[in-house]
Design a protein around this motif. Sequence first.
Motif, short mmCIF file in Angstrom:
data_model
loop_
_atom_site.label_atom_id
_atom_site.label_comp_id
_atom_site.label_asym_id
_atom_site.label_seq_id
_atom_site.Cartn_x
_atom_site.Cartn_y
_atom_site.Cartn_z
N LYS A 1 23.04 47.16 -7.34
CA LYS A 1 23.89 47.68 -6.26
C LYS A 1 25.36 47.42 -6.55
CE LYS A 1 24.67 47.61 -1.27
NZ LYS A 1 26.15 47.57 -1.43
N ALA A 2 25.68 46.27 -7.11
CA ALA A 2 27.07 45.95 -7.42
C ALA A 2 27.65 46.95 -8.41
CB ALA A 2 27.18 44.53 -7.98
N ILE A 3 26.87 47.28 -9.44
CA ILE A 3 27.34 48.24 -10.44
C ILE A 3 27.47 49.63 -9.83
CG2 ILE A 3 26.78 49.34 -12.64
CD1 ILE A 3 25.32 46.69 -13.37
N HIS A 4 26.48 50.01 -9.03
CA HIS A 4 26.55 51.29 -8.32
C HIS A 4 27.82 51.36 -7.47
CE1 HIS A 4 25.87 53.66 -4.61
NE2 HIS A 4 25.31 54.54 -5.43
N ASP A 5 28.12 50.26 -6.76
CA ASP A 5 29.30 50.23 -5.89
C ASP A 5 30.60 50.32 -6.69
OD1 ASP A 5 27.64 50.09 -3.72
OD2 ASP A 5 27.95 47.95 -3.35
N TRP A 6 30.63 49.75 -7.90
CA TRP A 6 31.84 49.85 -8.72
C TRP A 6 32.15 51.31 -9.03
CZ3 TRP A 6 30.07 45.65 -12.76
CH2 TRP A 6 30.15 44.38 -12.15
N VAL A 7 31.12 52.07 -9.40
CA VAL A 7 31.33 53.48 -9.73
C VAL A 7 31.84 54.23 -8.50
CG1 VAL A 7 30.21 55.62 -10.48
CG2 VAL A 7 29.55 53.44 -11.52
N GLN A 8 31.29 53.92 -7.33
CA GLN A 8 31.68 54.59 -6.11
C GLN A 8 33.10 54.21 -5.67
OE1 GLN A 8 29.79 56.88 -3.97
NE2 GLN A 8 28.77 57.09 -5.94
N LYS A 9 33.40 52.93 -5.70
CA LYS A 9 34.69 52.45 -5.19
C LYS A 9 35.85 52.80 -6.12
CE LYS A 9 32.79 48.53 -2.59
NZ LYS A 9 32.72 47.05 -2.48
N ALA A 10 35.57 52.98 -7.39
CA ALA A 10 36.64 53.32 -8.33
C ALA A 10 37.22 54.70 -8.04
CB ALA A 10 36.12 53.26 -9.76
N ASP A 11 36.45 55.54 -7.36
CA ASP A 11 36.91 56.87 -6.95
C ASP A 11 37.51 57.63 -8.14
OD1 ASP A 11 37.30 58.96 -5.19
OD2 ASP A 11 39.27 58.26 -4.54
N LEU A 12 36.75 57.70 -9.22
CA LEU A 12 37.22 58.33 -10.45
C LEU A 12 37.20 59.85 -10.32
CD1 LEU A 12 35.22 55.99 -12.81
CD2 LEU A 12 37.65 55.85 -12.30
N GLN A 13 38.21 60.49 -10.90
CA GLN A 13 38.37 61.93 -10.78
C GLN A 13 38.93 62.47 -12.10
OE1 GLN A 13 38.14 63.97 -7.96
NE2 GLN A 13 37.73 62.45 -6.37
N PRO A 14 38.75 63.77 -12.35
CA PRO A 14 39.49 64.39 -13.46
C PRO A 14 40.99 64.26 -13.22
CG PRO A 14 37.71 65.82 -12.73
CD PRO A 14 37.81 64.71 -11.72
N ALA A 15 41.76 64.04 -14.28
CA ALA A 15 43.20 63.88 -14.16
C ALA A 15 43.85 65.13 -13.60
CB ALA A 15 43.80 63.53 -15.52
N GLU A 16 44.95 64.94 -12.87
CA GLU A 16 45.67 66.05 -12.27
C GLU A 16 46.83 66.50 -13.16
OE1 GLU A 16 46.82 65.08 -8.28
OE2 GLU A 16 44.83 64.32 -7.74
N GLY A 17 47.51 67.56 -12.75
CA GLY A 17 48.73 67.99 -13.41
C GLY A 17 48.57 68.88 -14.63
#
Length: 211
Positions: free
Chosen positions: A59-75
């Motif tokens: 669960k901790a590892i799952h939460d890291w992926v979720q909380k990091a809120d990773l996205q494709p770079a903008e601009g």
Amino acid sequence: MPEISRLSRCTDWIDLDFVERERTPERAMKLCIQLQLAGLSLSNTVSILEELSVERSRKAIHDWVQKADLQPAEGRSPNHIAVDETVIRVNDQQFWLYAAADPETNELLHLRLFATTTTALTEIFLRELRQKHDVESAVFLVDGAQHLQTALTRAGLRFQTERNGNRNAIERIFREFKRRTSSFSNCFSHAEPETAEKWLQAFAGWLNAPN
């Protein structure tokens, strides 16, 4: 596995600003996020951590992926943009994954998960895409889907119908998504749609990450 060969890529794209009092070393957290997105199961990722003398739950590892809120770079300022949708299942419900990609770089520009496909939802997707990237002069490559063409026309964006050629970029990306999710039958079980969308966006960031 080909995805494991990409684990040597840098992890600078992984932002850990969400960390407050996390007792896990940031290097270990980034490695776990990268391993999980690359294809390692949560259980095996936990085992890797244990070899580093760090004990954390799945669960901790799952939460890291979720909380990091990773996205494709903008601009980005692409000349062409391939847009399409594919089906993703969340529990027993069908959702549609909208994605836009630059066929010249194979980079994902934006993606969203919607419960259906409509012109109104497509307009939301395009509006978010325009907020993130300079796409006003780009030519959108679409298939024969009427809702895509209608939404692009309403937005005043140029498009052309293309079933192969540069649109193959988005098909390759969708194959990668489905290959990665095949371990859970292309279905997110016991997950909310928002959770599935965040994981897919994080995976898109991983696909785009530099070597």
